[in-house]
Design an enzyme around this catalytic site. Sequence first.
Site, PDB file in Angstrom:
ATOM      1  CD  GLU A 132      13.159  12.587   7.066  1.00  0.00           C
ATOM      2  OE1 GLU A 132      13.284  11.446   7.527  1.00  0.00           O
ATOM      3  OE2 GLU A 132      12.038  13.111   6.817  1.00  0.00           O
ATOM      4  CE  LYS A 153      12.199  14.238  10.837  1.00  0.00           C
ATOM      5  NZ  LYS A 153      11.703  14.623   9.531  1.00  0.00           N
ATOM      6  CB  VAL A 211       8.537  15.919  -1.224  1.00  0.00           C
ATOM      7  CG1 VAL A 211       7.771  17.180  -1.505  1.00  0.00           C
ATOM      8  CG2 VAL A 211       9.701  16.173  -0.303  1.00  0.00           C
ATOM      9  N   GLY A 212       8.743  12.941   0.406  1.00  0.00           N
ATOM     10  CA  GLY A 212       9.441  11.651   0.388  1.00  0.00           C
ATOM     11  C   GLY A 212      10.849  11.700   0.968  1.00  0.00           C
ATOM     12  CE  LYS A 213      11.609  16.374   4.945  1.00  0.00           C
ATOM     13  NZ  LYS A 213      10.215  16.663   4.532  1.00  0.00           N
ATOM     14  CB  THR A 214      10.933   9.456   5.744  1.00  0.00           C
ATOM     15  OG1 THR A 214      10.679  10.635   6.500  1.00  0.00           O
ATOM     16  CG2 THR A 214      11.258   8.323   6.688  1.00  0.00           C
TER      17      THR A 214
HETATM   18  N1  LIG Z   1       8.315   6.595  -4.085  1.00  0.00           N
HETATM   19  C1  LIG Z   1       7.178   6.522  -3.387  1.00  0.00           C
HETATM   20  N2  LIG Z   1       6.171   5.688  -3.770  1.00  0.00           N
HETATM   21  C2  LIG Z   1       5.027   5.600  -3.066  1.00  0.00           C
HETATM   22  N3  LIG Z   1       4.766   6.303  -1.965  1.00  0.00           N
HETATM   23  C3  LIG Z   1       5.714   7.156  -1.543  1.00  0.00           C
HETATM   24  C4  LIG Z   1       6.975   7.304  -2.202  1.00  0.00           C
HETATM   25  N4  LIG Z   1       7.710   8.214  -1.533  1.00  0.00           N
HETATM   26  C5  LIG Z   1       6.952   8.618  -0.497  1.00  0.00           C
HETATM   27  N5  LIG Z   1       5.757   7.978  -0.490  1.00  0.00           N
HETATM   28  C6  LIG Z   1       4.660   8.152   0.473  1.00  0.00           C
HETATM   29  O1  LIG Z   1       4.465   9.532   0.675  1.00  0.00           O
HETATM   30  C7  LIG Z   1       4.294   9.825   2.050  1.00  0.00           C
HETATM   31  C8  LIG Z   1       5.306  10.860   2.489  1.00  0.00           C
HETATM   32  O2  LIG Z   1       6.628  10.334   2.358  1.00  0.00           O
HETATM   33  P1  LIG Z   1       7.759  10.691   3.417  1.00  0.00           P
HETATM   34  O3  LIG Z   1       9.015  10.017   2.976  1.00  0.00           O
HETATM   35  O4  LIG Z   1       7.273  10.406   4.784  1.00  0.00           O
HETATM   36  O5  LIG Z   1       7.847  12.272   3.184  1.00  0.00           O
HETATM   37  P2  LIG Z   1       8.605  13.388   4.076  1.00  0.00           P
HETATM   38  O6  LIG Z   1       9.620  12.675   4.881  1.00  0.00           O
HETATM   39  O7  LIG Z   1       9.190  14.339   3.068  1.00  0.00           O
HETATM   40  O8  LIG Z   1       7.541  14.058   4.881  1.00  0.00           O
HETATM   41  C9  LIG Z   1       4.439   8.511   2.796  1.00  0.00           C
HETATM   42  O9  LIG Z   1       3.176   8.050   3.182  1.00  0.00           O
HETATM   43  C10 LIG Z   1       5.067   7.560   1.820  1.00  0.00           C
HETATM   44  O10 LIG Z   1       4.601   6.256   1.971  1.00  0.00           O
HETATM   45 MG   LIG Z   2       9.955  12.543   6.917  1.00  0.00          MG
END
Ligand SMILES: Nc1ncnc2c1ncn2[C@@H]1O[C@H](COP(=O)(O)OP(=O)(O)O)[C@@H](O)[C@H]1O
Ligand SMILES: [Mg+2]
Length: 247
Positions: free
Chosen positions: A116, A40, A16-19
């Site tokens: 995270e 992490k 979902v974009g946690k990182t």
């Molecule tokens: N705001 C955003 N705009 C575009 N791509 C995003 C955005 N947030 C996350 N992503 C993409 O979505 C994917 C998952 O994001 P990530 O932060 O790694 O999620 P999580 O840490 O929750 O697993 C990544 O490939 C990242 O590039």
């Molecule tokens: Mg992550």
Amino acid sequence: MIKLPSLFVTGTDTGVGKTVITALLALLYQEAGVRVGLEKPVITGVKAGEDAALAGDLALLRRVLSTGEGPVYSYAFTPAVSPHLAAARAGVTIDLARIESDHAAVRSKYDAVLVEGAGGLLAPLNDDSFMADLAARLRLPLVIVSRPSLGTINHTLLTVSCAQARSLEVAGIIINNFPARPGPAEADNPGAIEKFAGVPVLAIVPHITGLSVEEAEEGDIQRVARAVDKKFKLLERLSRWREEHVQ
Ligand SMILES: Nc1ncnc2c1ncn2[C@@H]1O[C@H](COP(=O)(O)OP(=O)(O)O)[C@@H](O)[C@H]1O
Ligand SMILES: [Mg+2]
């Protein structure tokens, strides 16, 4: 100097974009002059022969840190699966006490620490603990990262409800990946989530075209971070939250 809270960044799901949000928050904290450490606790998907400290999520998190010190991890595993399964395959049992003591060391070095999680709150760590138990053990308030699209009300409310059942504090929700042209559900979801969850939506982060965690430069995220902070007063709200909730 502004005082900002340490946070546990969780999400309604994996991917979902946690990182990205942890990186965004770290950049804003640093710009505000707050010395921030990143953690992490469990990383998975480290390829054979790869340096875990430079792998996966840690690579992006390392790039945003101005201290030159890498993010801290307690466990690193090869298979890109849930921590409980990755650990079992490696013949390891994840010990929350070990993560807690690594966390205490990081906390003592920085003004604030952003942790995270992996997956969501009920991602298992071992036979009897989940991510939510780790957040409780680290005594950190949550920031919940949510998707903007259809289904997110249910996922976000389930996450908030799980947090409340375990007496975890929720500082707020960040809706990530918001499209430039939202459909009817997306347009309504932030307000609906805030109303039904009774938890503030701290910010809505736009979809950043072409962003990939592997290749993202901190500049890409920094630009978005500044715009989001300007629009939603994110740091000010987090600072106020800290004043009201952290002794
Ligand atoms: N705001 C955003 N705009 C575009 N791509 C995003 C955005 N947030 C996350 N992503 C993409 O979505 C994917 C998952 O994001 P990530 O932060 O790694 O999620 P999580 O840490 O929750 O697993 C990544 O490939 C990242 O590039
Ligand atoms: Mg992550």
